[in-house]
Motif scaffolding. Sequence first.
Motif, PDB file in Angstrom:
ATOM      1  N   ALA A  15      71.267 -47.564   3.444  1.00 56.38           N
ATOM      2  CA  ALA A  15      71.172 -47.615   4.668  1.00 56.38           C
ATOM      3  C   ALA A  15      71.716 -49.167   5.177  1.00 56.38           C
ATOM      4  N   SER A  16      71.143 -50.163   4.469  1.00 60.80           N
ATOM      5  CA  SER A  16      71.353 -51.598   4.840  1.00 60.80           C
ATOM      6  C   SER A  16      72.751 -51.715   4.562  1.00 60.80           C
ATOM      7  N   TYR A  17      73.399 -51.457   3.540  1.00 57.99           N
ATOM      8  CA  TYR A  17      74.724 -51.674   3.192  1.00 57.99           C
ATOM      9  C   TYR A  17      75.616 -51.015   4.338  1.00 57.99           C
ATOM     10  N   SER A  18      75.187 -49.783   4.750  1.00 56.77           N
ATOM     11  CA  SER A  18      76.094 -48.875   5.585  1.00 56.77           C
ATOM     12  C   SER A  18      76.096 -49.589   7.012  1.00 56.77           C
ATOM     13  N   LYS A  19      74.746 -50.127   7.462  1.00 56.96           N
ATOM     14  CA  LYS A  19      74.769 -50.868   8.562  1.00 56.96           C
ATOM     15  C   LYS A  19      75.411 -52.378   8.670  1.00 56.96           C
ATOM     16  N   SER A  20      75.097 -53.003   7.624  1.00 60.00           N
ATOM     17  CA  SER A  20      75.893 -54.274   7.548  1.00 60.00           C
ATOM     18  C   SER A  20      77.353 -54.356   7.271  1.00 60.00           C
ATOM     19  N   GLN A  21      77.760 -53.453   6.421  1.00 55.10           N
ATOM     20  CA  GLN A  21      79.075 -53.646   5.973  1.00 55.10           C
ATOM     21  C   GLN A  21      79.866 -52.197   6.228  1.00 55.10           C
ATOM     22  N   GLY A  22      79.476 -51.425   6.729  1.00 59.32           N
ATOM     23  CA  GLY A  22      80.238 -50.180   7.152  1.00 59.32           C
ATOM     24  C   GLY A  22      80.838 -49.504   6.023  1.00 59.32           C
ATOM     25  N   ARG A  26      79.581 -48.656   2.301  1.00 57.81           N
ATOM     26  CA  ARG A  26      79.227 -47.401   1.757  1.00 57.81           C
ATOM     27  C   ARG A  26      80.034 -47.137   0.213  1.00 57.81           C
ATOM     28  N   ASP A 288      76.411 -58.632  15.865  1.00 60.86           N
ATOM     29  CA  ASP A 288      76.079 -57.182  15.548  1.00 60.86           C
ATOM     30  C   ASP A 288      75.834 -56.478  16.700  1.00 60.86           C
TER      31      ASP A 288
END
Length: 317
Positions: A15-22, A26, A288
């Motif tokens: 979730a952290s990667y998806s939020k910060s790096q789209g 992912r 952000d």
Amino acid sequence: MTTSIPVDVPDALAASYSKSQGAAGRAWVAALPGLAAGFLDRWALRRDGPARHGMASLVLPVIRADGTGAVLRLQRPTEENAGVVTGLRVWNGDGVVRLLDHDPDTGTTLLERLDASRPLSSVPDDGEALRILAGLLARLVAVPAPGGLRRLADVAAAMLDQTPGAVPALRDPAERRLVRTCASAVAELVGEPGDRLLHWDLHYDNVLAGRREPWLAIDPEPLAGDPGFDLLPALDNRWEEVVATGDVPRAVLRRFDVLTEALALDRRRATGWTLGRVLQNALWDIQDGETALHPAQVAIATALLDGQTRRGAGPRA
Ligand SMILES: Nc1ncnc2c1ncn2[C@@H]1O[C@H](COP(=O)(O)OP(=O)(O)O)[C@@H](O)[C@H]1O
Ligand SMILES: [Mg+2]
């Protein structure tokens, strides 16, 4: 050697990667089990217990072929973490986790195993934890930065460029003024950006109990600069405890005193660079899509600015 335990990516890390790096984040997460399995094989490692993680890395406890414990740490390479290997090599285990192996292409590292069940955040007394952290930080930032690291000089100049375009996104005029004040403080110091090896993220969860030393730092994002730029993570962590004192400015200044004394810093410069760190967080939040600052950031900047006015440049009361 292969391992039969499949590598699962913890939901919070995904979730952290998806939020910060789209989408790119992912895709990296999707490839992570294969990447980890490849390194387990290549470095002849056996899994040894459940995975750990933070917001950016997957950390697998492992046993090496010689029977010693270690951890395999995987993190998507970024500008911020590009200096990890350089920093860990220069510190060479002095106050910080030892680097055992690394892969320059993926930023994957094999690190000395520390006691993940005992982060410094588990020390109940905030004052004691802060003194331990300050002692470690003083040792880390005493080291001159080697060449090739990102430099605070460049980070600061980029922040000053971004500030005018970013500030209007904040809804509250007082917050807009505060961020501009932070930028003025950085503008005054940008000509003397410092040349020490900074950790950049030394908070209580980035210090773990060790054997060869009671406490060791992990998770550096090294850059070359003024040690004053390294204080904020120790000022804003365990924030609920600062709030619980009932006198936030006093508690912030007490932490600031402990840190500046341990590092023998000039308080004005340390104040200016800490305001620089507040500016950095503000710019990231605005990027952000945030339209307000975090209350802890406002409280820290305000306490330091008021403290500076009250105390002036003279000796402390
Ligand atoms: N050398 C180590 N030994 C044991 N556990 C570790 C070690 N390094 C990291 N960990 C565990 O993995 C977690 C995440 O590692 P960290 O390097 O802090 O990455 P992040 O950037 O994601 O915070 C830590 O909070 C800790 O629980
Ligand atoms: Mg961490």
